[in-house]
Design an enzyme around this catalytic site. Structure first.
Site, mmCIF file in Angstrom:
data_model
loop_
_atom_site.group_PDB
_atom_site.id
_atom_site.type_symbol
_atom_site.label_atom_id
_atom_site.label_comp_id
_atom_site.label_asym_id
_atom_site.label_seq_id
_atom_site.Cartn_x
_atom_site.Cartn_y
_atom_site.Cartn_z
ATOM 1 N N PHE A 34 1.005 -1.265 -0.047
ATOM 2 C CA PHE A 34 -0.027 0.107 0.204
ATOM 3 C C PHE A 34 0.767 1.233 -0.071
ATOM 4 C CE2 PHE A 34 -2.301 3.215 2.702
ATOM 5 C CZ PHE A 34 -3.363 3.347 2.104
ATOM 6 N N GLY A 35 0.929 1.920 -1.064
ATOM 7 C CA GLY A 35 1.710 3.060 -1.150
ATOM 8 C C GLY A 35 0.888 4.431 -0.992
ATOM 9 N N GLU A 81 4.979 9.377 1.309
ATOM 10 C CA GLU A 81 6.031 9.839 0.227
ATOM 11 C C GLU A 81 7.164 10.435 1.014
ATOM 12 O OE1 GLU A 81 4.482 12.389 -2.569
ATOM 13 O OE2 GLU A 81 3.253 10.833 -3.575
ATOM 14 N N ALA A 90 -7.307 -0.544 8.992
ATOM 15 C CA ALA A 90 -5.999 -1.191 9.511
ATOM 16 C C ALA A 90 -5.668 -0.734 10.990
ATOM 17 C CB ALA A 90 -5.005 -0.819 8.888
ATOM 18 N N GLY A 125 15.858 -7.786 34.454
ATOM 19 C CA GLY A 125 17.143 -7.408 34.479
ATOM 20 C C GLY A 125 17.888 -7.217 33.132
ATOM 21 N N GLU A 184 0.634 4.276 10.229
ATOM 22 C CA GLU A 184 -0.773 4.351 10.377
ATOM 23 C C GLU A 184 -1.498 5.524 11.045
ATOM 24 O OE1 GLU A 184 -2.938 2.008 9.042
ATOM 25 O OE2 GLU A 184 -1.869 0.181 8.823
#
Ligand code: TGC
Ligand code: FAD
Length: 392
Positions: A136-137, A140, A250, A347, A371
């Protein structure tokens, strides 16, 4: 990694609110994860690679398109089933859940909701089984939180469009067969375009160097005069609301997934605290350690109830985007806090890959950013309750 002894935690008897089918689906996902993924996940994270041999198994447990109708290759389940599967996957690793989230909500969902019948029949059945993987693009290099400013665009040329631009930070890009890409047309309107691997001018360089989500492949999408048939445009919805609608689905899955990561950290810390002896006692007997554990299970329980209610609202078609933002933001923040506290309880052992906590903690640094960042979801809530837009 040690043998995966995880059994689940249900402090407020939430199981009573689930159907038998929900429990069967959750338990099947849990068993599959324990058998197929837990033994290899630390190596995958160490080697910065998504184990692609898991894809058919993910398809078989219904993790690809859980709520997409069966006629299109989905599992035809409800929203709570979808959430429970995401919880079980992220209980093991956020990157595993990411692959299922992207495939289901960011690739299958837009094709199902905004695509033609031909597109649905061509792509969805293969995506449902995991034979094909999509990505899913939206993001940018210069437009992350503000995707509306995107510059990726296309112009018409006969029966095709010519696509130019670049996307960055794209999960599964390096090996996906298709990409659902959001780009502006000549009028500046955003549309989804299905770009297929092999189209001339389309490349997907891998992004290396992540200290987070290492068992997930992340890449760029580069479009250099890519000729795409007009038949590959998703025409049933346009504008920024189209990709944001996918994000609703999503983000809802992430709200469940984050609970899974938190449960695994809590489970590990609880078990360790009963075994680890200091000053002649198990550390679980010290008040400071009990405070950590008590606060962890309290916050996990609150998140479980919030998210189950959100699932009910989604099943009824009544949930709002702002409710989803609140759940995503709250649960991821809760999971990071639980992971940090759990790591301290172990620890020095807490930093080792013999235990999953440090990996969850690093993964969640991506989950709190993608998202929609922690800040962006707060601003969505702020706008919802005040009516004032503080983004711009
Ligand atoms: P704004 O003017 O508010 O809205 C534009 C249009 O969109 C509509 N809308 C929504 N529609 C559906 N669902 C939602 N959640 C929606 N939110 C808004 C809105 O009604 C409007 O419609 P219309 O018809 O009036 O045009 O837009 P804005 O430019 O002010 O931006 C709002 C903002 C900042 C909340 C939004 O852009 C945003 O959510 N930014 C965050 C970006 C983001 O989340 N990117 C995610 C990229 S994908 C990803 O990270 C995948 S990770 C995958 C993995 O590995 O799991
Ligand atoms: P920026 O938008 O530059 O934000 C930087 C900081 O400024 C943040 O703290 C943010 O909260 C803050 N900020 C921004 N705007 C405001 C404002 N108006 N008010 C107050 N503070 C603000 N994207 C995809 O499209 N597809 C994918 O598959 C995908 N996968 C990803 C996988 C990984 C591992 C990661 C890390 C990211 C992925 N992303 C993907 C991208 C992700 O959605 C973006 O990183 C995210 O939306 C934030 O954008 P940014 O990184 O450019 O940050």
């Amino acid at each position: 990694m040690r043998t995966d002894l995880y059994t689940g935690h249900d402090y407020f008897n939430m199981d009573d609110l689930l159907t038998e089918e929900h429990k069967l689906i959750r338990d099947a996902a849990r068993e599959w994860v324990k058998k197929e993924v837990s033994p290899i996940i630390e190596d995958a994270a160490e080697n910065q690679v998504f184990p692609q041999h898991l894809l058919p198994g993910l398809g078989a447990i219904g993790a690809f398109g859980p709520y997409i109708p069966e006629q299109y290759g989905g599992a035809g389940l409800d929203q709570i089933s979808y959430g429970l599967i995401m919880q079980e996957l992220e209980r093991c690793d956020s990157g595993l859940r990411s692959t299922a989230s992207v495939q289901s909500s960011l690739v299958m969902y837009p094709i199902w909701k905004y695509g033609s019948e031909e597109q649905k029949m061509k792509y969805l059945p293969k995506l449902g089984t995991g034979e094909w993987i999509g990505c899913f693009g939206l993001t940018e290099p210069d437009h992350g939180s503000n995707p509306g400013g995107m510059t990726t665009s296309y112009v018409e040329d006969g029966d095709d469009v010519i696509l130019n631009g670049a996307k960055m930070w794209i999960s599964n890009a390096p090996f996906a067969q298709i990409a659902v890409v959001w780009a502006k047309n000549e009028a500046g309107r955003i549309h989804g375009v299905i770009v297929e691997r092999g189209m001339e001018g389309f490349s997907t360089p891998t992004m290396k160097g992540k200290w987070s989500l290492r068992a997930s492949d992340t890449g760029e999408l580069i479009f250099d005069n890519v000729r795409v048939p007009k038949a590959n445009i998703l025409t049933e919805k346009s504008g920024l609301g189209a990709p944001l609608g996918c994000l609703d689905s999503a983000r809802y899955g992430i709200a469940w997934g984050a609970i899974g990561a938190a449960l695994d950290c809590y489970d590990t810390a609880l078990r360790y605290s009963k075994e680890r002896m200091q000053f002649g006692k198990p550390i679980a007997a010290f008040q400071l350690q009990q405070k950590k554990l008590a606060e962890m299970i309290t916050e996990i329980t609150k998140a479980q109830l919030l998210t189950l209610r959100l699932g009910q609202l989604r099943n009824e078609g009544k949930s709002t985007s702002a409710q989803i933002s609140m759940a995503k933001r709250n649960n991821v923040d809760m999971a990071i806090t639980v992971a940090r506290e759990a790591r301290q309880m172990l620890g020095a052992m807490g930093i080792m890959n013999e235990y999953p906590i440090m990996r969850h903690m690093m993964n969640l640094e991506s989950v709190i950013t993608y998202e929609g960042t922690h800040d962006i979801h707060l601003l969505i809530t702020g706008m919802d309750i005040t009516g004032e837009n503080a983004f711009k």
